[in-house]
Design a protein around this motif. Structure first.
Motif, PDB file in Angstrom:
ATOM      1  N   PHE A 152      -0.818  10.417 -13.166  1.00  0.00           N
ATOM      2  CA  PHE A 152      -1.230   9.826 -14.435  1.00  0.00           C
ATOM      3  C   PHE A 152      -0.390  10.505 -15.514  1.00  0.00           C
ATOM      4  O   PHE A 152      -0.513  11.713 -15.729  1.00  0.00           O
ATOM      5  N   ILE A 153       0.482   9.763 -16.162  1.00  0.00           N
ATOM      6  CA  ILE A 153       1.378  10.308 -17.177  1.00  0.00           C
ATOM      7  C   ILE A 153       0.899   9.832 -18.546  1.00  0.00           C
ATOM      8  O   ILE A 153       0.761   8.637 -18.773  1.00  0.00           O
ATOM      9  N   THR A 154       0.638  10.800 -19.426  1.00  0.00           N
ATOM     10  CA  THR A 154       0.150  10.463 -20.753  1.00  0.00           C
ATOM     11  C   THR A 154       1.327  10.207 -21.691  1.00  0.00           C
ATOM     12  O   THR A 154       2.272  10.985 -21.749  1.00  0.00           O
ATOM     13  N   LEU A 185       9.751  14.909 -22.888  1.00  0.00           N
ATOM     14  CA  LEU A 185      10.138  15.953 -21.943  1.00  0.00           C
ATOM     15  C   LEU A 185       9.667  17.336 -22.387  1.00  0.00           C
ATOM     16  O   LEU A 185       9.559  18.237 -21.577  1.00  0.00           O
ATOM     17  N   GLU A 186       9.360  17.493 -23.685  1.00  0.00           N
ATOM     18  CA  GLU A 186       8.899  18.784 -24.185  1.00  0.00           C
ATOM     19  C   GLU A 186       7.408  18.996 -23.892  1.00  0.00           C
ATOM     20  O   GLU A 186       6.899  20.091 -24.020  1.00  0.00           O
ATOM     21  N   SER A 187       6.700  17.934 -23.544  1.00  0.00           N
ATOM     22  CA  SER A 187       5.253  18.015 -23.336  1.00  0.00           C
ATOM     23  C   SER A 187       4.955  18.406 -21.888  1.00  0.00           C
ATOM     24  O   SER A 187       5.224  17.636 -20.973  1.00  0.00           O
ATOM     25  N   PRO A 188       4.413  19.614 -21.662  1.00  0.00           N
ATOM     26  CA  PRO A 188       4.180  20.060 -20.279  1.00  0.00           C
ATOM     27  C   PRO A 188       3.377  19.085 -19.408  1.00  0.00           C
ATOM     28  O   PRO A 188       3.787  18.820 -18.288  1.00  0.00           O
ATOM     29  N   PRO A 189       2.256  18.497 -19.882  1.00  0.00           N
ATOM     30  CA  PRO A 189       1.534  17.576 -18.989  1.00  0.00           C
ATOM     31  C   PRO A 189       2.372  16.360 -18.582  1.00  0.00           C
ATOM     32  O   PRO A 189       2.394  15.979 -17.416  1.00  0.00           O
ATOM     33  N   SER A 190       3.082  15.770 -19.530  1.00  0.00           N
ATOM     34  CA  SER A 190       3.925  14.623 -19.194  1.00  0.00           C
ATOM     35  C   SER A 190       5.058  15.038 -18.286  1.00  0.00           C
ATOM     36  O   SER A 190       5.398  14.347 -17.327  1.00  0.00           O
ATOM     37  N   LEU A 191       5.663  16.176 -18.578  1.00  0.00           N
ATOM     38  CA  LEU A 191       6.776  16.657 -17.767  1.00  0.00           C
ATOM     39  C   LEU A 191       6.317  16.976 -16.351  1.00  0.00           C
ATOM     40  O   LEU A 191       6.994  16.632 -15.382  1.00  0.00           O
ATOM     41  N   ASP A 192       5.158  17.617 -16.205  1.00  0.00           N
ATOM     42  CA  ASP A 192       4.635  17.931 -14.872  1.00  0.00           C
ATOM     43  C   ASP A 192       4.412  16.665 -14.056  1.00  0.00           C
ATOM     44  O   ASP A 192       4.791  16.589 -12.890  1.00  0.00           O
ATOM     45  N   ALA A 193       3.795  15.666 -14.658  1.00  0.00           N
ATOM     46  CA  ALA A 193       3.532  14.409 -13.943  1.00  0.00           C
ATOM     47  C   ALA A 193       4.841  13.688 -13.623  1.00  0.00           C
ATOM     48  O   ALA A 193       5.000  13.138 -12.524  1.00  0.00           O
ATOM     49  N   PHE A 194       5.788  13.715 -14.543  1.00  0.00           N
ATOM     50  CA  PHE A 194       7.063  13.047 -14.307  1.00  0.00           C
ATOM     51  C   PHE A 194       7.833  13.768 -13.205  1.00  0.00           C
ATOM     52  O   PHE A 194       8.436  13.132 -12.340  1.00  0.00           O
ATOM     53  N   ASN A 195       7.804  15.109 -13.205  1.00  0.00           N
ATOM     54  CA  ASN A 195       8.456  15.872 -12.136  1.00  0.00           C
ATOM     55  C   ASN A 195       7.807  15.604 -10.786  1.00  0.00           C
ATOM     56  O   ASN A 195       8.498  15.533  -9.766  1.00  0.00           O
ATOM     57  N   LYS A 206       0.807  -1.227   0.000  1.00  0.00           N
ATOM     58  CA  LYS A 206       0.000   0.000   0.000  1.00  0.00           C
ATOM     59  C   LYS A 206       0.836   1.271   0.000  1.00  0.00           C
ATOM     60  O   LYS A 206       0.367   2.314  -0.432  1.00  0.00           O
ATOM     61  N   ASP A 207       2.088   1.198   0.454  1.00  0.00           N
ATOM     62  CA  ASP A 207       2.925   2.397   0.502  1.00  0.00           C
ATOM     63  C   ASP A 207       3.736   2.617  -0.779  1.00  0.00           C
ATOM     64  O   ASP A 207       4.416   3.631  -0.919  1.00  0.00           O
ATOM     65  N   ILE A 208       3.670   1.699  -1.712  1.00  0.00           N
ATOM     66  CA  ILE A 208       4.410   1.858  -2.967  1.00  0.00           C
ATOM     67  C   ILE A 208       3.722   2.930  -3.817  1.00  0.00           C
ATOM     68  O   ILE A 208       2.511   2.908  -4.002  1.00  0.00           O
ATOM     69  N   LYS A 209       4.516   3.857  -4.311  1.00  0.00           N
ATOM     70  CA  LYS A 209       3.982   4.906  -5.179  1.00  0.00           C
ATOM     71  C   LYS A 209       3.651   4.300  -6.539  1.00  0.00           C
ATOM     72  O   LYS A 209       4.450   3.575  -7.120  1.00  0.00           O
ATOM     73  N   LEU A 210       2.460   4.601  -7.030  1.00  0.00           N
ATOM     74  CA  LEU A 210       1.992   4.089  -8.321  1.00  0.00           C
ATOM     75  C   LEU A 210       1.713   5.250  -9.264  1.00  0.00           C
ATOM     76  O   LEU A 210       1.028   6.204  -8.891  1.00  0.00           O
ATOM     77  N   PHE A 211       2.261   5.148 -10.470  1.00  0.00           N
ATOM     78  CA  PHE A 211       1.969   6.102 -11.526  1.00  0.00           C
ATOM     79  C   PHE A 211       1.480   5.327 -12.735  1.00  0.00           C
ATOM     80  O   PHE A 211       2.048   4.297 -13.088  1.00  0.00           O
ATOM     81  N   VAL A 212       0.436   5.825 -13.359  1.00  0.00           N
ATOM     82  CA  VAL A 212      -0.080   5.219 -14.580  1.00  0.00           C
ATOM     83  C   VAL A 212       0.580   5.902 -15.767  1.00  0.00           C
ATOM     84  O   VAL A 212       0.706   7.130 -15.809  1.00  0.00           O
ATOM     85  N   LEU A 213       1.021   5.080 -16.720  1.00  0.00           N
ATOM     86  CA  LEU A 213       1.510   5.546 -18.023  1.00  0.00           C
ATOM     87  C   LEU A 213       0.497   5.063 -19.046  1.00  0.00           C
ATOM     88  O   LEU A 213       0.265   3.864 -19.149  1.00  0.00           O
ATOM     89  N   SER A 214      -0.097   5.975 -19.795  1.00  0.00           N
ATOM     90  CA  SER A 214      -1.132   5.537 -20.726  1.00  0.00           C
ATOM     91  C   SER A 214      -1.234   6.474 -21.922  1.00  0.00           C
ATOM     92  O   SER A 214      -0.989   7.672 -21.795  1.00  0.00           O
ATOM     93  N   THR A 215      -1.601   5.900 -23.054  1.00  0.00           N
ATOM     94  CA  THR A 215      -1.891   6.729 -24.222  1.00  0.00           C
ATOM     95  C   THR A 215      -3.268   7.375 -24.078  1.00  0.00           C
ATOM     96  O   THR A 215      -3.581   8.337 -24.767  1.00  0.00           O
ATOM     97  N   SER A 216      -4.064   6.864 -23.165  1.00  0.00           N
ATOM     98  CA  SER A 216      -5.404   7.390 -22.951  1.00  0.00           C
ATOM     99  C   SER A 216      -5.345   8.708 -22.188  1.00  0.00           C
ATOM    100  O   SER A 216      -4.659   8.830 -21.180  1.00  0.00           O
ATOM    101  N   ASP A 217      -6.085   9.678 -22.678  1.00  0.00           N
ATOM    102  CA  ASP A 217      -6.238  10.940 -21.960  1.00  0.00           C
ATOM    103  C   ASP A 217      -7.694  11.069 -21.513  1.00  0.00           C
ATOM    104  O   ASP A 217      -8.183  12.148 -21.233  1.00  0.00           O
ATOM    105  N   ASP A 218      -8.359   9.913 -21.465  1.00  0.00           N
ATOM    106  CA  ASP A 218      -9.779   9.837 -21.147  1.00  0.00           C
ATOM    107  C   ASP A 218     -10.022  10.117 -19.659  1.00  0.00           C
ATOM    108  O   ASP A 218      -9.388   9.516 -18.792  1.00  0.00           O
ATOM    109  N   LYS A 219     -10.947  11.010 -19.391  1.00  0.00           N
ATOM    110  CA  LYS A 219     -11.269  11.390 -18.016  1.00  0.00           C
ATOM    111  C   LYS A 219     -11.749  10.183 -17.197  1.00  0.00           C
ATOM    112  O   LYS A 219     -11.413  10.042 -16.025  1.00  0.00           O
ATOM    113  N   GLU A 220     -12.500   9.292 -17.820  1.00  0.00           N
ATOM    114  CA  GLU A 220     -12.999   8.110 -17.110  1.00  0.00           C
ATOM    115  C   GLU A 220     -11.860   7.184 -16.696  1.00  0.00           C
ATOM    116  O   GLU A 220     -11.893   6.623 -15.596  1.00  0.00           O
ATOM    117  N   ASP A 221     -10.848   7.017 -17.573  1.00  0.00           N
ATOM    118  CA  ASP A 221      -9.685   6.205 -17.208  1.00  0.00           C
ATOM    119  C   ASP A 221      -8.938   6.826 -16.039  1.00  0.00           C
ATOM    120  O   ASP A 221      -8.503   6.135 -15.120  1.00  0.00           O
TER     121      ASP A 221
END
Length: 139
Positions: free
Chosen positions: A111-113, A118-128, A84-99
């Protein structure tokens, strides 16, 4: 001295595996990366690492995989108290709100799309965010 971060990448696409590895290296993250091609392999790796220093600090999981998809994997991981203490990040091509909402129910840290660029702000923000969480855990 910087501690090595144990990362489990659950991803069946070889190009995405290489992109994650390159991004970790570009960001200067000292890490040990294990790769599972699906949720079943990832659970086996987790079971093998129980109680030892190779246990993942962080899991990056794709949603669309054979045998056991990302949602099934997230459900199984969160059902084990020891994980339960392990950090989980999703990597997905989906940008679907339901996912994103479905993944959030499992207490993911982000959630990293994909594609991970590294040039993509949403991916970079989630990765940071992922890196910041790991740095806080290490201190």
């Amino acid at each position: 001295m910087q501690r090595v971060i144990n990362i489990l990448l659950v991803e069946d696409d070889r190009l995405d595996q290489m992109e994650v590895q390159r991004t970790l290296e570009k960001k200067g993250i000292v890490h040990r990366l294990k790769i599972a091609l699906n949720g079943e392999e990832a659970l086996a790796i987790l079971d093998e690492s129980r109680g030892n220093h190779n246990r993942p600090d962080l899991i990056l999981v794709d949603l669309n995989m054979p045998k056991m998809n990302g949602f099934e994997f997230l459900e199984k991981v969160r059902s084990v108290d020891e994980y339960k203490d392990i950090k989980l990040f999703v990597l997905s091509t989906s940008d679907d709100k339901e996912d994103k909402m479905a993944a959030a129910k499992f207490g993911i840290s982000g959630f990293i799309t994909k594609p991970l660029k590294l040039e993509s702000p949403p991916s970079l923000d989630a990765f940071n965010l992922m890196i910041d969480l790991m740095n806080m855990q290490i201190k």
